[in-house]
Design an enzyme around this catalytic site. Sequence first.
Site, PDB file in Angstrom:
ATOM      1  N   HIS A 180       2.356   3.166  -9.124  1.00 61.00           N
ATOM      2  CA  HIS A 180       2.204   1.720  -9.288  1.00 61.00           C
ATOM      3  C   HIS A 180       3.403   1.145 -10.044  1.00 61.00           C
ATOM      4  O   HIS A 180       3.872   0.051  -9.755  1.00 61.00           O
ATOM      5  CB  HIS A 180       0.904   1.395 -10.018  1.00 61.00           C
ATOM      6  CG  HIS A 180      -0.324   1.798  -9.249  1.00 61.00           C
ATOM      7  ND1 HIS A 180      -0.489   1.469  -7.918  1.00 61.00           N
ATOM      8  CD2 HIS A 180      -1.424   2.502  -9.608  1.00 61.00           C
ATOM      9  CE1 HIS A 180      -1.654   1.957  -7.498  1.00 61.00           C
ATOM     10  NE2 HIS A 180      -2.232   2.590  -8.503  1.00 61.00           N
TER      11      HIS A 180
ATOM     12  N   LEU B  66      11.702 -20.214  -4.353  1.00 63.57           N
ATOM     13  CA  LEU B  66      10.730 -19.332  -3.690  1.00 63.57           C
ATOM     14  C   LEU B  66       9.370 -19.506  -4.358  1.00 63.57           C
ATOM     15  O   LEU B  66       9.266 -19.390  -5.585  1.00 63.57           O
ATOM     16  CB  LEU B  66      11.169 -17.865  -3.808  1.00 63.57           C
ATOM     17  CG  LEU B  66      10.165 -16.814  -3.328  1.00 63.57           C
ATOM     18  CD1 LEU B  66       9.991 -16.844  -1.814  1.00 63.57           C
ATOM     19  CD2 LEU B  66      10.592 -15.402  -3.759  1.00 63.57           C
TER      20      LEU B  66
ATOM     21  N   ASP C 267       0.828  -1.195   0.000  1.00 58.79           N
ATOM     22  CA  ASP C 267       0.000   0.000   0.000  1.00 58.79           C
ATOM     23  C   ASP C 267       0.872   1.258   0.000  1.00 58.79           C
ATOM     24  O   ASP C 267       1.939   1.275   0.627  1.00 58.79           O
ATOM     25  CB  ASP C 267      -0.901  -0.013   1.245  1.00 58.79           C
ATOM     26  CG  ASP C 267      -2.048   0.964   1.127  1.00 58.79           C
ATOM     27  OD1 ASP C 267      -2.326   1.434   0.003  1.00 58.79           O
ATOM     28  OD2 ASP C 267      -2.664   1.273   2.159  1.00 58.79           O
TER      29      ASP C 267
HETATM   30  C1  IPE Z   1      -1.155   0.251  -4.084  1.00 60.13           C
HETATM   31  O1  IPE Z   1      -1.239   1.387  -3.336  1.00 60.13           O
HETATM   32  C2  IPE Z   1      -2.285  -0.716  -3.926  1.00 60.13           C
HETATM   33  C3  IPE Z   1      -2.866  -1.205  -5.215  1.00 60.13           C
HETATM   34  C4  IPE Z   1      -4.146  -1.351  -5.359  1.00 60.13           C
HETATM   35  C5  IPE Z   1      -2.008  -1.587  -6.344  1.00 60.13           C
HETATM   36  P1  IPE Z   1      -2.445   2.444  -3.388  1.00 60.13           P
HETATM   37  O2  IPE Z   1      -2.793   2.707  -4.807  1.00 60.13           O
HETATM   38  O3  IPE Z   1      -3.540   1.981  -2.516  1.00 60.13           O
HETATM   39  O4  IPE Z   1      -1.738   3.718  -2.791  1.00 60.13           O
HETATM   40  P2  IPE Z   1      -2.368   4.831  -1.850  1.00 60.13           P
HETATM   41  O5  IPE Z   1      -2.978   4.138  -0.664  1.00 60.13           O
HETATM   42  O6  IPE Z   1      -3.385   5.572  -2.657  1.00 60.13           O
HETATM   43  O7  IPE Z   1      -1.194   5.687  -1.477  1.00 60.13           O
HETATM   44 MG    MG Z   2      -4.084   2.407  -0.595  1.00 60.17          MG
END
Ligand code: IPE
Ligand code: MG
Length: 230
Positions: A19, A113, A2
């Site tokens: 992302h 892994l 996140d």
């Molecule tokens: C990545 O972080 C999670 C995914 C869904 C790929 P976020 O996109 O939730 O990032 P924030 O929380 O808005 O910073």
């Molecule tokens: Mg998020």
Amino acid sequence: MDGNGRWATRRFLPRVAGHKQGVEALRRCVKACADRGVGVLTVFAFSSENWNRPVEEVSGLMELMVGALGREVPRLRDDGVRLHFIGERGGLSEKMIAGLVQAEAATAHNTRLVFNVCFNYGGRWDIARAAAQLAARGEALTEANLDRAMALAHVPDPDLFIRTGGEQRLSNFLLWQSAYAELFFSDKLWPEFDEAALDEAIAAFRRRERRFGQTSAQLASSAQQPRQLA
Ligand code: IPE
Ligand code: MG
């Protein structure tokens, strides 16, 4: 994983750039886990609820996934990583599904892994799906049967559950499997989660006493081996 969006927003970049940086962090994390002898890594890449994001972000995430499959799989294969994609495949593009199937097949012989990528996944989806499978087969809804019907039946339950980005919630990830997972919440945004941050999480894990319902005294008296970090 996140915090990608915030990482990008703080730099006045579009969220998709976060992302993209998140994929870099993931590549680093996979390598770091393999180097440290971690047997199983399971990541939450796209949740059943992420479809509710703006269309351009959803399509950006889909494109990123298809691109990453093309680019990353040969290296993962050569590094001994076995890929599994966990989640609902209905609703994904033909191209994506073909990429997932091909990536699993290309790495099926690897043992260094096990790398589970949860994509279009939700913990409740997994439990409901497992229960429906058992019901359809006329099998009893016991814990053991549910365990076997779950999408992550090929790996042991997680020992350590890490969430980045400062939030302290599970957000529908590994609900069934995390019954005894040690939870670790990091304030680092996912693109900044590096080897040092992983080591910090592992060090915190090592300091935890895992009692599995028993008392400390029982643990001290039994000759039980400490559980391995999966
Ligand atoms: C990545 O972080 C999670 C995914 C869904 C790929 P976020 O996109 O939730 O990032 P924030 O929380 O808005 O910073
Ligand atoms: Mg998020």
